[in-house]
Design a protein around this motif. Structure first.
Motif, PDB file in Angstrom:
ATOM      1  N   ALA A  21       0.815  -1.214   0.000  1.00 35.67           N
ATOM      2  CA  ALA A  21       0.000   0.000   0.000  1.00 35.67           C
ATOM      3  C   ALA A  21       0.851   1.268   0.000  1.00 35.67           C
ATOM      4  O   ALA A  21       0.374   2.331  -0.396  1.00 35.67           O
ATOM      5  N   SER A  22       2.122   1.166   0.393  1.00 39.38           N
ATOM      6  CA  SER A  22       2.986   2.352   0.387  1.00 39.38           C
ATOM      7  C   SER A  22       3.260   2.826  -1.049  1.00 39.38           C
ATOM      8  O   SER A  22       3.717   3.952  -1.242  1.00 39.38           O
ATOM      9  N   ASP A  23       2.966   1.979  -2.044  1.00 36.51           N
ATOM     10  CA  ASP A  23       3.079   2.382  -3.453  1.00 36.51           C
ATOM     11  C   ASP A  23       2.190   3.588  -3.764  1.00 36.51           C
ATOM     12  O   ASP A  23       2.436   4.300  -4.731  1.00 36.51           O
ATOM     13  N   LEU A  24       1.148   3.799  -2.964  1.00 35.70           N
ATOM     14  CA  LEU A  24       0.178   4.849  -3.240  1.00 35.70           C
ATOM     15  C   LEU A  24       0.518   6.192  -2.600  1.00 35.70           C
ATOM     16  O   LEU A  24      -0.032   7.220  -2.986  1.00 35.70           O
ATOM     17  N   ARG A  25       1.409   6.193  -1.626  1.00 38.54           N
ATOM     18  CA  ARG A  25       1.741   7.424  -0.905  1.00 38.54           C
ATOM     19  C   ARG A  25       2.300   8.465  -1.861  1.00 38.54           C
ATOM     20  O   ARG A  25       3.203   8.202  -2.645  1.00 38.54           O
ATOM     21  N   ASP A  26       1.705   9.671  -1.794  1.00 40.63           N
ATOM     22  CA  ASP A  26       2.103  10.827  -2.618  1.00 40.63           C
ATOM     23  C   ASP A  26       1.990  10.568  -4.113  1.00 40.63           C
ATOM     24  O   ASP A  26       2.716  11.166  -4.912  1.00 40.63           O
ATOM     25  N   LYS A  27       1.098   9.678  -4.515  1.00 40.68           N
ATOM     26  CA  LYS A  27       0.877   9.372  -5.933  1.00 40.68           C
ATOM     27  C   LYS A  27      -0.525   9.830  -6.343  1.00 40.68           C
ATOM     28  O   LYS A  27      -1.422   9.979  -5.511  1.00 40.68           O
ATOM     29  N   SER A  28      -0.715  10.023  -7.623  1.00 43.39           N
ATOM     30  CA  SER A  28      -2.048  10.254  -8.180  1.00 43.39           C
ATOM     31  C   SER A  28      -2.684   8.898  -8.396  1.00 43.39           C
ATOM     32  O   SER A  28      -2.090   8.027  -9.035  1.00 43.39           O
ATOM     33  N   VAL A  29      -3.875   8.718  -7.875  1.00 43.14           N
ATOM     34  CA  VAL A  29      -4.554   7.425  -7.914  1.00 43.14           C
ATOM     35  C   VAL A  29      -5.820   7.544  -8.751  1.00 43.14           C
ATOM     36  O   VAL A  29      -6.567   8.509  -8.618  1.00 43.14           O
ATOM     37  N   ALA A  71     -17.443   4.916  -2.768  1.00 43.89           N
ATOM     38  CA  ALA A  71     -17.367   5.727  -1.545  1.00 43.89           C
ATOM     39  C   ALA A  71     -16.611   4.990  -0.449  1.00 43.89           C
ATOM     40  O   ALA A  71     -15.722   5.558   0.199  1.00 43.89           O
ATOM     41  N   TYR A  72     -16.931   3.736  -0.239  1.00 44.59           N
ATOM     42  CA  TYR A  72     -16.230   2.969   0.788  1.00 44.59           C
ATOM     43  C   TYR A  72     -14.788   2.661   0.385  1.00 44.59           C
ATOM     44  O   TYR A  72     -13.898   2.618   1.234  1.00 44.59           O
ATOM     45  N   SER A  73     -14.549   2.486  -0.903  1.00 45.20           N
ATOM     46  CA  SER A  73     -13.169   2.287  -1.369  1.00 45.20           C
ATOM     47  C   SER A  73     -12.333   3.539  -1.103  1.00 45.20           C
ATOM     48  O   SER A  73     -11.170   3.451  -0.727  1.00 45.20           O
ATOM     49  N   LEU A  74     -12.947   4.698  -1.273  1.00 44.64           N
ATOM     50  CA  LEU A  74     -12.240   5.953  -1.009  1.00 44.64           C
ATOM     51  C   LEU A  74     -11.829   6.084   0.449  1.00 44.64           C
ATOM     52  O   LEU A  74     -10.777   6.657   0.749  1.00 44.64           O
ATOM     53  N   THR A  75     -12.647   5.558   1.359  1.00 48.14           N
ATOM     54  CA  THR A  75     -12.287   5.654   2.778  1.00 48.14           C
ATOM     55  C   THR A  75     -10.940   4.997   3.039  1.00 48.14           C
ATOM     56  O   THR A  75     -10.154   5.496   3.844  1.00 48.14           O
ATOM     57  N   LYS A  76     -10.665   3.899   2.358  1.00 45.29           N
ATOM     58  CA  LYS A  76      -9.384   3.222   2.507  1.00 45.29           C
ATOM     59  C   LYS A  76      -8.257   4.027   1.854  1.00 45.29           C
ATOM     60  O   LYS A  76      -7.189   4.224   2.444  1.00 45.29           O
ATOM     61  N   LEU A  77      -8.497   4.514   0.649  1.00 42.25           N
ATOM     62  CA  LEU A  77      -7.458   5.249  -0.071  1.00 42.25           C
ATOM     63  C   LEU A  77      -7.041   6.515   0.665  1.00 42.25           C
ATOM     64  O   LEU A  77      -5.870   6.887   0.674  1.00 42.25           O
ATOM     65  N   LEU A  78      -7.993   7.177   1.290  1.00 44.10           N
ATOM     66  CA  LEU A  78      -7.690   8.437   1.961  1.00 44.10           C
ATOM     67  C   LEU A  78      -6.848   8.255   3.210  1.00 44.10           C
ATOM     68  O   LEU A  78      -6.258   9.217   3.701  1.00 44.10           O
ATOM     69  N   THR A  79      -6.745   7.046   3.714  1.00 48.10           N
ATOM     70  CA  THR A  79      -5.877   6.785   4.863  1.00 48.10           C
ATOM     71  C   THR A  79      -4.431   6.587   4.445  1.00 48.10           C
ATOM     72  O   THR A  79      -3.551   6.490   5.292  1.00 48.10           O
ATOM     73  N   LEU A  80      -4.162   6.549   3.152  1.00 50.21           N
ATOM     74  CA  LEU A  80      -2.831   6.226   2.640  1.00 50.21           C
ATOM     75  C   LEU A  80      -2.042   7.445   2.163  1.00 50.21           C
ATOM     76  O   LEU A  80      -1.013   7.294   1.521  1.00 50.21           O
ATOM     77  N   GLU A  81      -2.528   8.635   2.440  1.00 51.16           N
ATOM     78  CA  GLU A  81      -1.833   9.876   2.093  1.00 51.16           C
ATOM     79  C   GLU A  81      -1.528   9.992   0.605  1.00 51.16           C
ATOM     80  O   GLU A  81      -0.392  10.275   0.199  1.00 51.16           O
ATOM     81  N   VAL A  82      -2.538   9.755  -0.211  1.00 50.44           N
ATOM     82  CA  VAL A  82      -2.369   9.888  -1.656  1.00 50.44           C
ATOM     83  C   VAL A  82      -2.357  11.368  -2.040  1.00 50.44           C
ATOM     84  O   VAL A  82      -2.862  12.220  -1.310  1.00 50.44           O
ATOM     85  N   LYS A  83      -1.771  11.658  -3.183  1.00 53.56           N
ATOM     86  CA  LYS A  83      -1.686  13.040  -3.655  1.00 53.56           C
ATOM     87  C   LYS A  83      -3.020  13.517  -4.227  1.00 53.56           C
ATOM     88  O   LYS A  83      -3.458  14.633  -3.989  1.00 53.56           O
ATOM     89  N   LYS A  84      -3.668  12.630  -4.993  1.00 54.15           N
ATOM     90  CA  LYS A  84      -4.905  12.983  -5.688  1.00 54.15           C
ATOM     91  C   LYS A  84      -5.646  11.690  -6.000  1.00 54.15           C
ATOM     92  O   LYS A  84      -5.021  10.664  -6.250  1.00 54.15           O
TER      93      LYS A  84
END
Length: 162
Positions: A83-91, A105-118
């Motif tokens: 999951a660290s592959d997503l940190r500071d990346k555009s998803v 919506a529920y998938s986004l809840t997980k993604l937003l915990t990973l500090e993505v850029k966009k």
């Protein structure tokens, strides 16, 4: 109930290619990660990734997100791989059909915990039964249906209204 084909496979391929070009244009120079909702969304992510590789010459990272679509709070929402592959990346979060917006919506809840850029969303078929405030940045085909109708994406065969 009859099966009405609404998109043939060649048309699906054309739509996915267009979505790939749109994603490329809007994310030039970005580190891009495609995350597909388990099953149909992952297939869409893989197809988009293939198009992106043809356009840019580089392959994006693809992940699968898994959740219980009927009861998303009953089980953990999981992302395969690191999951660290997503940190500071555009998803780009991909799914085959956006109906009510609940799954994304529920998938986004997980993604937003990973500090993505966009985060952007891509769907093959957009239906008009939104119950959650989810917007499709990239959509292939918009379809007005009754709530009782079902849209099924059959890989290699097209899209059907059941």
């Amino acid at each position: 109930m009859s099966n009405n084909q609404i998109l043939t496979q060649p048309k699906v391929d054309q739509i996915v290619r267009r979505i790939g070009y749109q994603i490329y244009e809007n994310n030039m120079g970005e580190d891009l990660v495609l995350v597909g909702v388990d099953s149909g969304g992952r297939k869409l992510a893989d197809q988009i990734n293939k198009t992106l590789k043809e356009i840019s010459g580089k392959k994006s990272i693809c992940h699968t997100i898994s959740l219980d679509k009927e009861n998303p709070l009953n089980k953990d929402i999981l992302i395969d791989g690191d999951a660290s592959d997503l940190r500071d990346k555009s998803v780009v979060l991909c799914d085959d059909v956006l109906n009510s917006g609940r799954t994304l919506a529920y998938s986004l809840t997980k993604l937003l915990t990973l500090e993505v850029k966009k985060v952007e969303t891509a769907v093959l078929v957009l239906r008009t039964h939104g119950r959650f405030p989810i917007y499709a940045n990239y959509k292939g085909y918009e379809l007005s249906t009754t709530i009782k109708e079902h849209v099924e994406v059959r890989p290699g065969d097209g899209v059907y209204l059941l």
